[in-house]
Write an enzyme that holds these catalytic residues in place. Structure first.
Site, short mmCIF file in Angstrom:
data_model
loop_
_atom_site.label_atom_id
_atom_site.label_comp_id
_atom_site.label_asym_id
_atom_site.label_seq_id
_atom_site.Cartn_x
_atom_site.Cartn_y
_atom_site.Cartn_z
CG ASP A 78 -1.78 4.96 3.89
OD1 ASP A 78 -1.85 5.31 2.69
OD2 ASP A 78 -2.53 5.42 4.77
CG HIS A 86 -9.97 4.67 3.05
ND1 HIS A 86 -8.80 5.37 3.18
CD2 HIS A 86 -10.79 5.12 4.04
CE1 HIS A 86 -8.90 6.21 4.20
NE2 HIS A 86 -10.10 6.08 4.74
CG HIS A 131 0.50 15.34 2.10
ND1 HIS A 131 -0.32 15.67 1.04
CD2 HIS A 131 -0.05 14.25 2.69
CE1 HIS A 131 -1.34 14.82 1.01
NE2 HIS A 131 -1.20 13.95 2.00
CE LYS A 150 -7.67 2.12 -0.84
NZ LYS A 150 -6.61 3.11 -0.66
CG ASN A 176 -4.92 8.64 -3.55
OD1 ASN A 176 -3.90 8.02 -3.84
ND2 ASN A 176 -5.05 9.29 -2.41
CG HIS A 227 -1.92 1.13 1.21
ND1 HIS A 227 -3.28 0.90 1.20
CD2 HIS A 227 -1.78 2.47 1.17
CE1 HIS A 227 -3.91 2.07 1.17
NE2 HIS A 227 -3.01 3.04 1.15
CG LEU A 262 5.23 5.51 -5.61
CD1 LEU A 262 5.59 4.64 -6.80
CD2 LEU A 262 6.48 5.85 -4.80
#
EC number: 3.5.2.3
Length: 344
Positions: A247, A135, A251, A98, A41, A13, A16
């Site tokens: 995960d 999720h 950011h 997903k 996403n 999970h 990138l």
């Protein structure tokens, strides 16, 4: 000096990103992991086979020279998904779809509004052997953020498993005792990924002594009792149902240290070392290799990686930040120590 050599792990999970951000972060994963399941996403999301193949090409182009890392591609499930898309995805080597409930997390605006309308699509996934990655949080504003995973189990997960009993489901980044229990009690078609932060931290690490924006992720960190339940699950007698999924979600520092900070922790830089710490503390270092390198491959129906990596019981200091496009990125445990180091 204590060393531990394990089969090269997989990250089941991973985020990138794209562009300069992708180029900044993919080398960290590629040096530790043989493969990673890449989350779809982006903006706009990866919804078609063509999107996924183009994204894969960009990932491959961003890899360090000589890297053998393999990205395993996924598609973002939307209300418009069809059984034909599932068949196309299978033929193209896409490993999974997903589920992001609309509004649940970063870039989830295109997510599914009513999963039960997509039951025929899920049935086609089961038929084709494509995995369904979930999720698992409800987005109902009435539900407390700390209860959204537990609510999802009763409202969505159990009814879907009852309607499509042979669907292969990965309950992603589980954070609660309830989620661990669901996976433990379900058939062998249900498994889960667990992140380093949910095995190492609890909500005190987010909220005590000031808000810690670099510990903010979704699903949000939970009580200590839940953390302990996750450690028990990944080291217990049904540990084969749980596997490594960081995960890791980069950011920029400026987007985290903000009046409305982004959710996500960047752990890819020292992922294996952080997990080693979890298993060592639990007296279960002998179970790290299965969690990191075997269980996920088995569930996905792919061979284990051929190579190995070696961890040394040698402390390292995590950098306070690393370059990230025009800005900087703060890794998990920035400025702190980890008791293990991967030999490169």
């Amino acid at each position: 000096m204590q060393t531990l050599t394990i089969i090269r792990p997989d990250d089941m999970h991973l985020h990138l990103r794209d562009g300069d951000a992708l180029k900044a972060v993919v080398p960290y994963t590629a040096r530790q992991m043989g493969r990673a399941v890449i989350m779809p996403n982006l903006k706009p999301p990866v919804v078609s086979v063509a999107d996924a193949l183009a994204y894969k090409a960009r990932i491959m182009a961003a890899l360090p020279e000589g890297s053998a890392f393999e990205p395993l591609m996924t598609l973002y499930l939307t209300d418009n998904a069809t059984s034909e898309l599932v068949r196309e995805a299978k033929a193209a080597g896409i490993v999974a779809f997903k589920l992001y409930p609309a509004g649940a997390t970063t870039n989830s605006d295109s997510g599914v509004t009513d999963l039960f309308k997509l039951i025929p699509v899920l049935e086609e996934m089961a038929k084709q052997g494509i995995l369904f990655l979930v999720h698992g949080e409800v987005t109902d504003p009435e539900i407390d953020i700390f209860d959204r995973e537990a609510a999802f189990i009763g409202r969505v997960m159990k009814p879907v498993l009852a309607q499509v009993p042979n669907l292969k489901v990965v309950f992603e980044h589980i954070t609660t005792a309830e989620a661990a229990r669901l996976v433990l009690e379900a058939g062998d078609n249900v498994a889960a990924t667990v992140t380093p932060q949910h095995l190492l931290l609890n909500r005190n690490d987010l909220l005590v002594g000031g808000v810690r924006p670099h510990h903010f992720c979704l699903p949000v960190l939970k009580r200590e009792t839940h953390r302990q339940a996750l450690v028990a699950a990944v080291t217990g007698e049904k540990a084969h149902k749980f596997f490594l999924g960081t995960d890791s979600a980069p950011h920029a520092k400026s987007a985290k240290e903000n009046a409305c900070g982004c959710a996500g922790m960047f752990s890819a830089m020292t992922a294996v070392e952080l997990y080693a710490e979890v298993f060592e503390k639990a007296g279960a270092l002998d179970k790290l290799e299965a969690f990191a390198s075997k269980n996920g491959a088995r569930f996905y129906g792919i061979p284990e990686n051929a190579g190995t990596i070696t961890l040394v019981k040698q402390s390292q200091t995590v950098p306070a930040s690393v370059p990230y496009g025009d800005g900087e990125l703060v890794p998990m445990r920035a400025g702190g120590e980890i008791g293990w180091t991967v030999q490169y």
